[in-house]
Design a protein around this motif. Structure first.
Motif, short mmCIF file in Angstrom:
data_model
loop_
_atom_site.label_atom_id
_atom_site.label_comp_id
_atom_site.label_asym_id
_atom_site.label_seq_id
_atom_site.Cartn_x
_atom_site.Cartn_y
_atom_site.Cartn_z
N PHE A 1 0.85 -1.20 0.00
CA PHE A 1 0.00 0.00 0.00
C PHE A 1 0.88 1.25 0.00
N THR A 2 0.36 2.31 -0.59
CA THR A 2 1.11 3.57 -0.57
C THR A 2 0.25 4.66 0.07
N LEU A 3 0.92 5.69 0.58
CA LEU A 3 0.20 6.75 1.28
C LEU A 3 -0.63 7.61 0.33
N ALA A 4 -1.80 8.01 0.83
CA ALA A 4 -2.65 8.94 0.07
C ALA A 4 -3.24 9.93 1.05
N GLU A 5 -3.66 11.09 0.54
CA GLU A 5 -4.31 12.03 1.45
C GLU A 5 -5.38 12.82 0.75
N GLY A 6 -6.19 13.47 1.58
CA GLY A 6 -7.26 14.31 1.06
C GLY A 6 -7.49 15.43 2.05
N PRO A 7 -8.30 16.43 1.67
CA PRO A 7 -8.49 17.59 2.55
C PRO A 7 -9.36 17.26 3.77
N GLU A 8 -9.11 18.02 4.86
CA GLU A 8 -9.94 17.84 6.05
C GLU A 8 -11.25 18.62 5.92
N ILE A 9 -11.21 19.72 5.16
CA ILE A 9 -12.46 20.41 4.82
C ILE A 9 -12.93 19.78 3.51
N GLU A 10 -14.07 19.12 3.57
CA GLU A 10 -14.47 18.23 2.48
C GLU A 10 -15.84 18.63 1.94
N THR A 11 -16.12 18.20 0.72
CA THR A 11 -17.46 18.43 0.16
C THR A 11 -18.39 17.29 0.61
N GLU A 12 -19.68 17.58 0.59
CA GLU A 12 -20.66 16.53 0.92
C GLU A 12 -20.55 15.37 -0.05
N TRP A 13 -20.19 15.70 -1.28
CA TRP A 13 -20.05 14.66 -2.30
C TRP A 13 -19.00 13.62 -1.88
N HIS A 14 -17.79 14.11 -1.52
CA HIS A 14 -16.71 13.17 -1.20
C HIS A 14 -16.92 12.47 0.14
N CYS A 15 -17.60 13.16 1.06
CA CYS A 15 -17.74 12.57 2.38
C CYS A 15 -18.95 11.64 2.46
N PHE A 16 -19.99 11.97 1.65
CA PHE A 16 -21.25 11.22 1.80
C PHE A 16 -21.80 10.68 0.47
#
Ligand code: PHE
Length: 339
Positions: A125-140
């Motif tokens: 596996f390799t590291l990945a990241e995303g923003p902590e302030i997120e859109t409803e689309w990406h979170c839900f």
């Protein structure tokens, strides 16, 4: 000449005995052994010594020269020693040292995160990241979580005025990653902060740390998920650790499970402890991702995947028998110095 040498030696040794510092010693050396010193002067008289006495005279000359040099060395060492002793006079070298600021260490959370990441990296596996302030689309939405799901309630989640939110879980990184990769397989670890409007108590904080894992490819199976998690938790908790899968529900996986590990606390009976959520990626998630990509890289008829997620704070608490999650953010050295 022999008698003269004996006299010079005696004089030199007396002068040395009287010397009390480096300069006085140097003067003796110059006077006797230097280029114009008296011993040196005698050695140039060697050519006048009768042949049958040359051998004896030569030996004597060397003997006297060496006697004076070695007396000089001894005297130098004695003076140095006296200086050293004087410089530490009044200091009790047998007293224990004063503790300094101490050697620091990584925070227990950082330690667990590093161990988890290292273990999964070894499995490809390799590291990945995303923003902590997120859109409803990406979170839900993309995670198949409908608008009426309780997690989307304002009582549970921190919303910003523009409709974005503080991500409630790191599962949003699954979507972010699948939306942007060029090719399969996808095999990522995403550690990071997650936010919930929880009442703060011994087991809840409004900011905590999660670790997400996603593996998507042709032919990824539930057996891969089980195997990966078993290896992972044995690495974290020790080789004897038993791992159990309990059917559960998450909107973005089907089937879904909660994972328990069986842990023995010293002097207590072994207990099953809930540690993570997991499952096979729901085809609806692939469909949503294809929609935003505008292609069919994640063809739900062909591609499968697994995902799991867990709380790193909880992992650290279990590993170190920490009874209150707030210790992890208090920054009290009495707590931190134990790790
Ligand atoms: N995101 C879920 C949670 O926060 C955990 C989870 C991750 C479940 C991945 C299944 C797959 O509870």
């Amino acid at each position: 000449m022999l008698a003269q040498l004996d006299t010079l030696r005696a004089e030199a040794l007396i002068a040395l005995g009287a010397a009390t510092d480096e300069t006085a010693i140097e003067t003796v050396r110059v006077n006797y052994l230097g280029k114009k010193g008296s011993v040196t002067a005698l050695s140039s008289g060697m050519r006048d010594v009768p042949v049958d006495q040359k051998k004896e005279a030569g030996a004597k000359l060397n003997e006297v020269r060496e006697a004076i040099s070695s007396a000089i060395e001894t005297k130098q060492a004695a003076i140095q020693h006296a200086k050293d002793t004087a410089s530490v006079a009044g200091i009790d070298v047998t007293l224990p040292g004063r503790p300094g600021n101490g050697v620091g260490a990584l925070h227990p959370l950082t330690q667990v995160r590093d161990l988890a990441v290292r273990t999964l990296r070894r499995m490809g596996f390799t590291l990945a990241e995303g923003p902590e302030i997120e859109t409803e689309w990406h979170c839900f939405d993309a995670l198949n979580t409908p608008a009426d799901h309780p997690a989307r309630n304002e009582k549970d989640t921190f919303y910003l005025a523009d409709g974005r939110l503080l991500r409630t879980h790191t599962s949003s990184v699954q979507i972010r990653t699948m939306e942007t990769v060029k090719d399969l397989p996808v095999r990522i670890i995403a550690p990071g902060a997650a936010y919930r409007r929880d009442e703060i108590d011994a087991t809840h904080l409004s900011v905590f740390n999660q670790l997400e894992c996603l593996y998507v490819d042709k032919g990824v199976s539930l057996a891969d998920l089980k195997g990966t998690l078993e290896v992972f938790f044995r690495e974290i908790f020790g080789p004897q650790t038993a791992v159990r899968f309990r059917p559960h529900f998450f909107p973005f996986t089907e089937p879904s499970f909660e994972i328990d590990v069986k842990l023995e606390a010293k002097g207590k009976e072994a207990r099953w402890i809930e540690i993570a959520g997991c499952g096979m990626v729901d085809p609806a998630v692939f469909t949503a991702v294809n929609g935003s990509r505008g292609d069919v890289l994640f063809d739900p008829e062909e591609i499968t995947g697994f995902a799991f997620g867990m709380g790193l704070d909880r992992l650290a608490m279990i590993l170190h028998s920490i009874t209150d999650i707030r210790h992890l953010i208090d920054n009290d050295v009495r707590f931190l110095a134990q790790f």
